[in-house]
Each structure stands twice: as structure tokens, then as C-alpha cells.
Write an enzyme that holds these catalytic residues in place. Sequence first.
Site: not given
Ligand code: PRP
Length: 179
Positions: A43, A98-99, A102, A130, A158, A164
Site C-alpha cells: 500500500g 505506511e499508507d 488502522d 484511522k 486497495d 491502488r
Molecule cells: C494495510 C496497510 C497497513 C496495514 C494497516 O496493509 O498498508 O500495512 O493494513 O493495518 P493495521 O494498522 O490494522 O495493522 P494490507 O495488509 O492491507 O496490505 P497491502 O499494503 O499490501 O494492501
Amino acid sequence: MHKDVEKILFSEERIARRVAELGGEIARDYEGEAPLMVCILKGACVFFADLIRAAGIPLSIDFMAVSSYGAGSVSSGRVKIEKEVGQDVSGRHVVLVEDIIDTGNSLCALKELFSSRGAASVKICAFLDKKARRTAPVEADYVGYEIEDAFVVGYGLDYAERYRQLPYIGVLRKEVYEK
Ligand code: PRP
């Protein structure tokens, strides 16, 4: 605007302005330190590419990918490493990029991991935060924007590996993920 997007939260122009500011903050804080910027795939790839150019100071880059075991598990066991960084990080000033944060599970585990490997410092730069969803004790040092708990896509983010490539960040229509 993409037909699956309900509304644009951050336009391409607004993102560019904020990334320039974040790059400026990092440049100021890490001048002369040659930090190791670590992109957490996938991401963060779009934000990362913009951020390192916006920082414009000598730095090095690396990539890591992790997947989550879910909110139930604890400590560094929270994440599974899918792709490792390719270098020794001991003594380095590390910035995890990081993007979005969460629950915070991924970054909490990654921060612990880099500290345990002897990094001189470990900071976090996330474009979106978030905050309301946080369950793990982790805070970003650099944040683009704090957002509500909406399903956002674009600028690297995504849904089922789609969207993306969108140059803006938008809220996904409910029909797309509820059908
Ligand atoms: C997303 C985002 C972070 C993570 C955040 O990645 O890029 O890495 O989730 O969530 P958290 O704070 O609850 O840990 P994802 O696992 O969707 O993979 P991606 O980046 O390949 O889309």
C-alpha cells in the site's frame, strides 16, 4: 472520478501539497543522518516514491512486506513477515513508511522488531491515520491526515487489489464491498 468511488477525500493536488510538507519535516529532522526509509508494501509504494523525493536529502531505501495474523494475537507474533529488508539495520535511523494505520498491529510489531535489531531510532510516517480504530499502542511521528473509519482506496490503497493506481484518495461505494 472512478465509478466505484462515492466521493474524493483528498485530491491529487491536496495530496501533493501535504506530501511536500511531510518531506520537508523529514528533511529538517534527518538532515545529515542519512535515514533508512522502509516502505511497507504494498500500500505504501505510491506515497513512498513521492515522499523520498519530497524529502530531497541523502537517504537510503528498503522494502518490507507483512501480513497480519489478526487482532487476537499478541507481541511480534501479530505479523508474519512476507518480505524482509535486505540489510543490517543496527545503528541506523529508520523511518517506517505506511499508507495507513488502522488497528496499529502491523506498525506496533514492526517498531518492536526494528528496535530489537538495534536501530538507532525508529519513527513512523503514515499518510492516513484511522485513530478511532487503534487497538495497539502505537502512534505515528508524521501523519498526512487523520480520517474517519471509511473504506478508502487510491494512492496505493486497495480493495481486493484494485484501485491502488487512482491518483486521489476516495471513499469506496458500499455496493462494491457489500455485494
Ligand atoms: C494495510 C496497510 C497497513 C496495514 C494497516 O496493509 O498498508 O500495512 O493494513 O493495518 P493495521 O494498522 O490494522 O495493522 P494490507 O495488509 O492491507 O496490505 P497491502 O499494503 O499490501 O494492501
